[in-house]
Structure formats: structure tokens, C-alpha cells
Design a protein around this motif. Structure first.
Motif, PDB file in Angstrom:
ATOM      1  N   LEU A 109       0.827  -1.204   0.000  1.00 41.73           N
ATOM      2  CA  LEU A 109       0.000   0.000   0.000  1.00 41.73           C
ATOM      3  C   LEU A 109       0.865   1.260   0.000  1.00 41.73           C
ATOM      4  CD1 LEU A 109      -3.099   0.481   0.072  1.00 41.73           C
ATOM      5  CD2 LEU A 109      -2.833   1.022   2.489  1.00 41.73           C
ATOM      6  N   ALA A 110       0.539   2.174  -0.921  1.00 38.16           N
ATOM      7  CA  ALA A 110       1.270   3.436  -1.012  1.00 38.16           C
ATOM      8  C   ALA A 110       0.414   4.633  -0.617  1.00 38.16           C
ATOM      9  CB  ALA A 110       1.798   3.640  -2.440  1.00 38.16           C
ATOM     10  N   ASP A 111      -0.906   4.481  -0.701  1.00 39.43           N
ATOM     11  CA  ASP A 111      -1.803   5.612  -0.477  1.00 39.43           C
ATOM     12  C   ASP A 111      -2.986   5.136   0.380  1.00 39.43           C
ATOM     13  OD1 ASP A 111      -3.709   7.717  -0.744  1.00 39.43           O
ATOM     14  OD2 ASP A 111      -2.793   8.323  -2.635  1.00 39.43           O
ATOM     15  N   LEU A 112      -3.150   5.732   1.568  1.00 38.48           N
ATOM     16  CA  LEU A 112      -4.240   5.368   2.480  1.00 38.48           C
ATOM     17  C   LEU A 112      -4.995   6.624   2.873  1.00 38.48           C
ATOM     18  CD1 LEU A 112      -5.794   3.365   4.258  1.00 38.48           C
ATOM     19  CD2 LEU A 112      -4.015   3.652   6.003  1.00 38.48           C
ATOM     20  N   ARG A 113      -6.320   6.613   2.616  1.00 34.55           N
ATOM     21  CA  ARG A 113      -7.136   7.795   2.857  1.00 34.55           C
ATOM     22  C   ARG A 113      -8.271   7.463   3.824  1.00 34.55           C
ATOM     23  NH1 ARG A 113      -6.677  11.379  -2.581  1.00 34.55           N
ATOM     24  NH2 ARG A 113      -4.580  10.652  -3.138  1.00 34.55           N
ATOM     25  N   LEU A 114      -8.290   8.166   4.949  1.00 36.37           N
ATOM     26  CA  LEU A 114      -9.270   7.907   6.010  1.00 36.37           C
ATOM     27  C   LEU A 114      -9.942   9.188   6.478  1.00 36.37           C
ATOM     28  CD1 LEU A 114      -7.025   5.434   8.019  1.00 36.37           C
ATOM     29  CD2 LEU A 114      -9.216   4.808   7.005  1.00 36.37           C
ATOM     30  N   TYR A 115      -9.977  10.203   5.644  1.00 34.33           N
ATOM     31  CA  TYR A 115     -10.515  11.479   6.135  1.00 34.33           C
ATOM     32  C   TYR A 115     -12.035  11.482   6.194  1.00 34.33           C
ATOM     33  CZ  TYR A 115     -11.475  13.511   1.407  1.00 34.33           C
ATOM     34  OH  TYR A 115     -11.941  13.783   0.149  1.00 34.33           O
ATOM     35  N   GLN A 116     -12.535  12.391   7.036  1.00 39.85           N
ATOM     36  CA  GLN A 116     -13.961  12.556   7.308  1.00 39.85           C
ATOM     37  C   GLN A 116     -14.604  11.254   7.786  1.00 39.85           C
ATOM     38  OE1 GLN A 116     -16.168  14.566   4.178  1.00 39.85           O
ATOM     39  NE2 GLN A 116     -15.432  16.545   4.863  1.00 39.85           N
ATOM     40  N   ASN A 117     -14.078  10.757   8.906  1.00 38.16           N
ATOM     41  CA  ASN A 117     -14.691   9.658   9.634  1.00 38.16           C
ATOM     42  C   ASN A 117     -14.901  10.122  11.077  1.00 38.16           C
ATOM     43  OD1 ASN A 117     -15.048   6.942   8.076  1.00 38.16           O
ATOM     44  ND2 ASN A 117     -13.131   7.798   7.295  1.00 38.16           N
ATOM     45  N   GLN A 118     -15.036   9.184  11.992  1.00 41.96           N
ATOM     46  CA  GLN A 118     -15.287   9.545  13.393  1.00 41.96           C
ATOM     47  C   GLN A 118     -14.266   8.885  14.319  1.00 41.96           C
ATOM     48  OE1 GLN A 118     -19.438   8.533  14.155  1.00 41.96           O
ATOM     49  NE2 GLN A 118     -20.076   9.408  12.205  1.00 41.96           N
ATOM     50  N   LEU A 119     -13.056   8.733  13.833  1.00 41.75           N
ATOM     51  CA  LEU A 119     -12.003   8.092  14.620  1.00 41.75           C
ATOM     52  C   LEU A 119     -11.589   8.981  15.781  1.00 41.75           C
ATOM     53  CD1 LEU A 119      -9.778   6.810  11.662  1.00 41.75           C
ATOM     54  CD2 LEU A 119     -11.435   5.478  12.994  1.00 41.75           C
ATOM     55  N   THR A 120     -11.603   8.416  16.980  1.00 40.42           N
ATOM     56  CA  THR A 120     -11.165   9.160  18.161  1.00 40.42           C
ATOM     57  C   THR A 120      -9.769   8.743  18.622  1.00 40.42           C
ATOM     58  OG1 THR A 120     -12.253   7.565  19.621  1.00 40.42           O
ATOM     59  CG2 THR A 120     -13.532   9.494  18.957  1.00 40.42           C
ATOM     60  N   SER A 121      -9.332   7.564  18.175  1.00 41.62           N
ATOM     61  CA  SER A 121      -8.003   7.070  18.548  1.00 41.62           C
ATOM     62  C   SER A 121      -7.544   6.065  17.510  1.00 41.62           C
ATOM     63  CB  SER A 121      -8.034   6.425  19.944  1.00 41.62           C
ATOM     64  OG  SER A 121      -8.886   5.292  19.931  1.00 41.62           O
ATOM     65  N   LEU A 122      -6.264   5.705  17.594  1.00 38.25           N
ATOM     66  CA  LEU A 122      -5.677   4.719  16.691  1.00 38.25           C
ATOM     67  C   LEU A 122      -5.048   3.613  17.530  1.00 38.25           C
ATOM     68  CD1 LEU A 122      -3.816   7.133  14.235  1.00 38.25           C
ATOM     69  CD2 LEU A 122      -5.974   5.944  13.801  1.00 38.25           C
ATOM     70  N   PRO A 123      -5.195   2.345  17.122  1.00 40.72           N
ATOM     71  CA  PRO A 123      -4.535   1.271  17.866  1.00 40.72           C
ATOM     72  C   PRO A 123      -3.030   1.311  17.663  1.00 40.72           C
ATOM     73  CG  PRO A 123      -5.640   0.392  15.929  1.00 40.72           C
ATOM     74  CD  PRO A 123      -6.019   1.832  16.015  1.00 40.72           C
ATOM     75  N   ARG A 124      -2.307   0.906  18.659  1.00 44.67           N
ATOM     76  CA  ARG A 124      -0.847   0.888  18.583  1.00 44.67           C
ATOM     77  C   ARG A 124      -0.395  -0.063  17.461  1.00 44.67           C
ATOM     78  NH1 ARG A 124       2.962   2.400  22.395  1.00 44.67           N
ATOM     79  NH2 ARG A 124       1.277   2.709  23.911  1.00 44.67           N
ATOM     80  N   GLY A 125       0.506   0.390  16.631  1.00 42.94           N
ATOM     81  CA  GLY A 125       1.043  -0.440  15.555  1.00 42.94           C
ATOM     82  C   GLY A 125       0.151  -0.587  14.344  1.00 42.94           C
ATOM     83  N   VAL A 126      -0.901   0.239  14.233  1.00 44.60           N
ATOM     84  CA  VAL A 126      -1.870   0.071  13.154  1.00 44.60           C
ATOM     85  C   VAL A 126      -1.246   0.249  11.771  1.00 44.60           C
ATOM     86  CG1 VAL A 126      -2.613   2.500  13.211  1.00 44.60           C
ATOM     87  CG2 VAL A 126      -4.183   0.727  12.371  1.00 44.60           C
ATOM     88  N   PHE A 127      -0.163   1.039  11.662  1.00 46.58           N
ATOM     89  CA  PHE A 127       0.468   1.288  10.369  1.00 46.58           C
ATOM     90  C   PHE A 127       1.810   0.572  10.204  1.00 46.58           C
ATOM     91  CE2 PHE A 127      -1.762   5.512  11.232  1.00 46.58           C
ATOM     92  CZ  PHE A 127      -2.899   5.158  10.512  1.00 46.58           C
ATOM     93  N   ASP A 128       2.173  -0.298  11.125  1.00 46.27           N
ATOM     94  CA  ASP A 128       3.523  -0.866  11.139  1.00 46.27           C
ATOM     95  C   ASP A 128       3.872  -1.675   9.893  1.00 46.27           C
ATOM     96  OD1 ASP A 128       3.983   0.323  13.523  1.00 46.27           O
ATOM     97  OD2 ASP A 128       4.223  -1.513  14.697  1.00 46.27           O
ATOM     98  N   SER A 129       2.887  -2.295   9.238  1.00 48.85           N
ATOM     99  CA  SER A 129       3.165  -3.109   8.054  1.00 48.85           C
ATOM    100  C   SER A 129       3.197  -2.295   6.767  1.00 48.85           C
ATOM    101  CB  SER A 129       2.112  -4.219   7.918  1.00 48.85           C
ATOM    102  OG  SER A 129       2.191  -5.117   8.995  1.00 48.85           O
ATOM    103  N   LEU A 130       2.825  -1.032   6.846  1.00 54.87           N
ATOM    104  CA  LEU A 130       2.698  -0.204   5.639  1.00 54.87           C
ATOM    105  C   LEU A 130       4.010   0.526   5.342  1.00 54.87           C
ATOM    106  CD1 LEU A 130      -0.856   1.270   6.335  1.00 54.87           C
ATOM    107  CD2 LEU A 130      -0.230  -0.935   5.356  1.00 54.87           C
ATOM    108  N   THR A 131       5.054  -0.236   5.137  1.00 57.62           N
ATOM    109  CA  THR A 131       6.389   0.350   4.976  1.00 57.62           C
ATOM    110  C   THR A 131       6.588   1.050   3.636  1.00 57.62           C
ATOM    111  OG1 THR A 131       7.212  -1.793   4.195  1.00 57.62           O
ATOM    112  CG2 THR A 131       7.443  -1.310   6.544  1.00 57.62           C
ATOM    113  N   LYS A 132       5.654   0.848   2.685  1.00 61.03           N
ATOM    114  CA  LYS A 132       5.745   1.517   1.378  1.00 61.03           C
ATOM    115  C   LYS A 132       4.802   2.715   1.273  1.00 61.03           C
ATOM    116  CE  LYS A 132       7.181  -2.606  -1.182  1.00 61.03           C
ATOM    117  NZ  LYS A 132       6.898  -3.504  -2.335  1.00 61.03           N
TER     118      LYS A 132
END
Length: 323
Positions: A109-132
Motif C-alpha cells: 500500500l502506497a496511499d491510504l485515505r481515512l478522512y472525514q470519519n469519526q475516529l477518536t483514537s488509533l490502535p498501537r502499531g496500526v500502520f507498522d506493516s505499511l512500509t511503502k
């Protein structure tokens, strides 16, 4: 009488036609909800009022758009089959949380779009596999804090958008691993410039000024001053912000432990909240009746394909024997 060359051509035509039909069927096994392109491997499921991710999206999809739907949650294995995905967009949904491991298989994955949601927090390590990953937007959510090390693995990230959230500070060193960063958006957050926690962000902005665009736009709550202008004298307080985890205060635990069972009132617990407390998740999206019917038709098409191939092969063998 058909010759061997004509028979071979017929076999190729039949095979090509069936494969093309099969690809189209695979792309529409969700009941025709999404628009699919077999050539570009793009799947567009936007503006469909979806409450769950459609099943049977092709696993070789390169670009998946799920914008402007009604997704309020994601199964932890929602994207486990999409190892070739380079673009994922979940903008303008109703996501309130991201499960641990939801992006773990998206290694390309190179491009991740999550705007305009209702996220109040992020889990630890949620992006750790997205090294690209090179582009990440969390704009217009309700993020109140960021986990320590949440961006540590994103060394290829060039654009990070965190504007219009509820961030008052960030953890020490949270941006230090973003060695490729060229643009960051931090504005429209209530940055608390009276607390010592803001000093890391202030110093980091000052250090990156001139090399990272838009970095100076971050302002203290109320717009009274730019975050980069804050001094140690101004940020003198030791502020403690509420943790986003559901921890039970020690005083309550002590009180409950020392109380008699008869003294503790019985509080009604809504079933939905109880399920969330236990980590219960709804099962993955089950196939609908049209999906089952399409699966049956797919099997029938496969059987017909093999019958046609067998007939063509037998005809070629019969012709060659006569010759």
C-alpha cells in the motif's frame, strides 16, 4: 468439414470468451454493487450506502475505493486478501475505530485515505506493516491523541494530513522516523501551548521549517500564537490528558474490593456495550442471495467450459486419426 486449424481457433475463442466472462463475474459477485475494471485492477464501491465491505472483490485489485458509504466498523480481516493493493480510500464513512491488524497484509500500500470519519483514537502499531506508504490522510476525524511510535515504520511517507482533529499534543518523538516527509498538515487542532508536552512539537516544527511544507500552519488553541513560537517559559505546566484506553481508576477498584456485594448497585449494561467490552465483533459480511446464485452460475459456466474444451479436443483427435 472443419479442419484442425479451425478447430484450434474455435477452442481459443471459446476459452477467451469464457475467461473474459469469468473475470466479469468475479468482479460482480457482490451483486453488481461495485464498478470494476479488469485491465487496471481498479474497483470503485463509492456512493453505494454500504454498511459492510462487499464480499468477493477480486484479490488482485490494485486500487479500492470505498468512499461516501455508511461503514461504521471494519472486520480485523477485512483486507487480508489484498496483498497487491496500492491505493485504499475509506473517506467520508462513519468509522469510529480501526481494529488491530486491519492493515497488516497491505504490504504494498502506497496511499491510504481515512478522512472525514469519526475516529477518536488509533490502535498501537496500526500502520507498522505499511512500509511503502507515501501518502496518509486522517483529516477531519476526532483524534484526541496519537499512540507512541504510530508512524515509526513509515520511512517512505511523503505526505501526512492530521488537520481538523482534536489533538492537543503529540508523543515525544512521534515524527522522528518520517525521514521522507515533505508535507504535513497540523492546523485546526486545539494545540495546548500551556503544557510542556507541546515543546516536542514546537521544536520539531522549528527544526523542519523550510524543508517540510505547511509545517508552520499549526497554531495554539484559539489561534493566539503559532506552535513553533512557544517557549519553555510559556509551556510550563505539567498537563495530563485523559487516556483514550478504557482504564478503570485505582480508587474505584479499591472501593469495589473493600465493599460488600450487597452495597454495590446493579447497573444495567446495554447488550451492545457488553459485546464491545468483550471484544465481540459481527461476523464478516455474509454472501447475499444474489451472490450465492452468481456462485452457482459460475460453477455451471465452469462445467460448460470444460465440456466445450473436451469436445473440441476430441474433434481434433478424431480429425487427425482420419487424416
Amino acid at each position: 468439414m472443419m479442419g484442425p486449424v479451425s478447430a484450434a481457433c474455435l477452442l481459443i475463442i471459446l476459452s477467451t470468451a469464457w475467461i473474459s466472462q469469468a473475470n466479469g463475474a468475479t468482479c460482480k459477485k457482490d451483486g453488481g454493487v461495485c464498478t470494476c475494471n479488469d485491465q487496471t485492477k481498479n474497483v470503485d464501491c463509492s456512493y453505494k450506502e454500504l454498511t459492510a465491505i462487499p464480499s468477493n472483490i477480486p484479490t488482485d485489485t490494485d486500487r479500492l475505493e470505498l468512499d461516501y458509504n455508511k461503514l461504521s466498523s471494519l472486520p480485523s480481516k477485512a483486507f487480508q486478501s489484498f496483498t497487491k493493493l496500492t491505493f485504499l480510500s475509506l473517506n467520508d464513512n462513519q468509522l469510529q475505530a480501526l481494529p488491530i491488524g486491519v492493515f497488516d497484509q497491505l504490504v504494498n500500500l502506497a496511499d491510504l485515505r481515512l478522512y472525514q470519519n469519526q475516529l477518536t483514537s488509533l490502535p498501537r502499531g496500526v500502520f507498522d506493516s505499511l512500509t511503502k506508504l507515501t501518502y496518509l490522510t486522517l483529516r477531519e476525524n476526532q483524534l484526541q491523541s496519537l499512540p507512541h511510535g504510530v508512524f515509526d515504520k513509515l520511512t517512505e511517507l511523503k505526505t501526512l494530513d492530521l488537520r481538523i482533529n482534536q489533538l492537543r499534543s503529540v508523543p515525544q518523538g512521534v515524527f522522528d522516523s518520517l525521514s521522507s516527509l515533505s508535507t504535513i498538515s497540523l492546523e485546526a487542532n486545539p494545540w495546548d501551548c500551556s503544557c510542556r508536552d507541546i515543546l516536542y512539537l514546537s521544536n520539531w516544527i522549528r527544526e523542519k521549517k523550510g524543508t517540510v511544507s505547511n509545517i508552520e500552519a499549526a497554531e495554539c488553541d484559539g489561534g493566539t500564537k503559532a506552535v513553533l513560537e512557544i517557549t519553555e517559559e510559556e509551556a510550563a505546566e505539567d498537563c495530563v490528558y485523559p487516556n483514550t484506553t478504557t482504564a478503570i481508576p485505582t480508587t474505584i477498584i479499591t472501593t469495589l474490593a473493600s465493599s460488600n456485594d450487597d452495597d454495590i448497585p446493579e447497573l444495567p449494561v446495554p447488550q451492545e456495550n457488553f459485546q464491545k467490552f468483550l471484544g465481540y465483533q459481527e461476523p464478516d459480511h455474509l454472501p447475499t442471495q444474489p451472490q450465492c446464485l452468481m456462485s452457482i452460475s459460475g460453477y455451471l459456466g465452469l462445467m460448460m467450459f470444460f465440456v466445450l474444451i473436451s469436445a473440441a479436443i476430441l474433434y481434433v483427435i478424431h480429425f487427425l486419426k482420419k487424416a
